[in-house]
Design a protein around this motif. Structure first.
Motif, short mmCIF file in Angstrom:
data_model
loop_
_atom_site.label_atom_id
_atom_site.label_comp_id
_atom_site.label_asym_id
_atom_site.label_seq_id
_atom_site.Cartn_x
_atom_site.Cartn_y
_atom_site.Cartn_z
N ASP A 139 0.62 -1.65 0.33
CA ASP A 139 -0.23 0.40 0.17
C ASP A 139 1.15 0.99 -0.35
O ASP A 139 -0.27 1.97 -0.29
N ARG A 140 2.09 0.85 -0.04
CA ARG A 140 2.97 2.47 0.44
C ARG A 140 3.11 2.67 -0.72
O ARG A 140 3.42 2.32 -1.86
N ALA A 141 3.18 4.45 -0.70
CA ALA A 141 3.73 4.95 -2.53
C ALA A 141 5.35 3.97 -2.39
O ALA A 141 5.79 4.21 -1.83
N GLU A 170 -0.24 0.88 -4.22
CA GLU A 170 0.12 2.29 -3.55
C GLU A 170 -1.04 2.09 -3.08
O GLU A 170 -2.21 1.14 -2.46
N ASP A 171 -1.99 3.11 -2.67
CA ASP A 171 -3.18 3.41 -1.84
C ASP A 171 -4.06 2.72 -2.29
O ASP A 171 -5.34 2.20 -2.00
N THR A 189 -12.85 -3.77 2.58
CA THR A 189 -12.96 -2.49 2.89
C THR A 189 -13.66 -2.02 4.16
O THR A 189 -14.09 -1.44 4.44
N SER A 263 -0.42 -6.78 1.92
CA SER A 263 0.42 -4.93 3.17
C SER A 263 -0.46 -5.62 4.50
O SER A 263 -1.67 -5.88 4.70
N ARG A 266 -3.37 -3.46 6.65
CA ARG A 266 -3.79 -2.95 6.23
C ARG A 266 -4.90 -4.32 5.66
O ARG A 266 -6.16 -4.17 5.68
#
Ligand code: GDP
Length: 410
Positions: A139-141, A170-171, A189, A263, A266
């Protein structure tokens, strides 16, 4: 009733290896959560994680002391042996590696292989520990699975067997395509972020790319695995069953390293990771019999509940329950009240209690059998590295491989 060998096949003694900050604690937490061992998710930043027993450890925010925690997944018992991620604790890593049958190596999807991942990886190589790789923080940039895999290939030199295609980045990282089963897993989610995966067909825009990557995986596997090559040559493709079997064999022999991504933070990618642990990593029955010496003669003892007991203490921990000696039972059965012998000190000890350490509680057992990892109470003089064995069948387990000097991390 004694545990039979079928039950032994259902045990996975698993370690999580990582560079500090790659997410080992978070992955451990999420595994315990996914397996229902904990009902509240611990968070690294608020010091409530359940594997970090020691206040000093909580204060420093790094996992210093190894502990073992048991949980269950898909009818299997997973004993999670914590391995310190910090470079100052190479000896502790070494001791933990000694008692593992398999490991998850966690990498950061942005940073890829970091200096300390290399030293831990080499230690695991020397112990012949089969591994699967988990590229975390998708999920990180700047997260990039392909680049992380390339860094694993170049710096650690395994043959990467990438079994997933990420969905989104990413996001927007929302799921993965499972390239073995050719199904997609998308995490919903919900408000607390504890998304369960919804399985479905491969989404249309990803079909071509997924097919291309599946083909590349089949070709790589066929090159490495004779039975897979035969099927690949006969049919021009590999069935999912053959592919999974070949991935299992390659993992267990070190012929390749299965790579998954997710991730942990998350809660995405943990269930497929656990499925991969069960499918590919070995049980205590799949690893060579333990070796030891008695009166100068080398002996082997199989992971069989019926042979004389032999176990190795890999961690001694002062807990609220008293002094606990974490033991890998390699052979035989140990029962509560048994007298055991420490060939290193020549002392006998009485096992007052046998505990299975869960994330949030201890469960008292009457006995533990070959392949298992338990904590013994009442064993007063045994130290980390001590062998404990049946006094009637002495055996000193071979000492762990000496730790290599570790190059410090800048
Ligand atoms: P360890 O040192 O390897 O045990 O790593 P931790 O589990 O303590 O994680 C290090 C930091 O990375 C913490 O701030 C975590 O919250 C964060 N982290 C862990 N997993 C993820 C992830 O999947 N995504 C992101 N963005 N951060 C993560």
């Amino acid at each position: 009733m004694r545990t039979n060998t079928t039950t032994l096949a259902a045990v996975r003694n698993l370690g999580i290896l990582a560079h500090v900050d790659a997410g080992k604690t978070t992955v451990t937490e999420r595994i315990l959560y996914a397996t229902g061992t904990t009902h509240k998710r611990g968070e690294v930043h608020d010091g409530t994680t359940v594997t970090d027993f020691d206040p000093q450890e909580r204060d420093r925010g790094i996992t210093i002391f190894a502990a073992a925690v048991s949980c269950a997944w898909d009818g299997r018992r997973i004993n999670l042996i914590d391995t310190p991620g910090h470079v100052d604790f190479a000896d502790e890593v070494e001791r933990s590696l000694r008692v593992l049958d398999g490991a998850i190596a966690v990498f950061d999807a942005v940073a890829g292989v970091e200096p300390q991942s290399e030293s831990v990886w080499r230690q695991a190589d020397r112990h012949g520990v089969p591994r699967i790789a988990f590229v975390n923080k998708m999920d990180r940039a700047g997260a990039d699975l392909d680049r992380a895999v390339e860094s694993i290939r170049q710096r650690l030199h395994p043959v990467p067997l990438v079994v997933q295609l990420p969905i989104g980045a990413e996001d927007g990282f929302t799921g993965v395509v499972d390239l073995v089963r050719m199904r997609s897993l998308v995490w919903a989610t919900d408000p607390d972020g504890a998304g369960t995966a919804v399985e479905g067909p491969v989404p249309e825009p990803l079909r071509q790319e997924a097919a291309r990557r599946r083909r590349a995986l089949e070709e790589t596997v066929a090159e490495l695995h004779p039975a897979a090559l035969e099927e690949f040559c006969d049919r021009g493709t590999l069935g999912s069953g053959t592919l999974a079997e070949a991935l299992r064999d390659l993992t267990r022999t070190g012929g390749g390293v299965v790579v998954l991504c997710g991730s942990a933070y998350r809660n995405r990618g943990i269930e497929p990771l656990l499925d991969a642990v069960v499918a590919y990593l070995p049980s205590p029955l799949d690893v060579p019999a333990v070796r030891g010496v008695h009166e100068g003669t080398e002996q082997q003892r199989a992971a069989d509940p019926e042979v004389p007991f032999a176990g190795l203490v890999f961690k001694v921990h002062a807990s609220t329950t008293g002094r606990l000696a974490y033991v890998r039972v390699y052979a035989g059965t140990i029962e509560k009240g048994d007298t055991v012998w420490d060939p290193g000190t020549g002392r006998t000890e009485r096992v007052a209690r046998i505990l299975r350490v869960m994330a949030d509680r201890h469960v008292q057992l009457d006995r533990a059998v070959a392949g298992d990892i338990v904590a013994l109470a009442g064993v007063k003089s045994a130290r980390t590295g001590s062998t404990l064995c049946d006094p009637g069948a002495p055996l000193l387990l071979e000492p762990p491989v000496a730790a290599e000097p570790v190059v410090s991390v800048a």
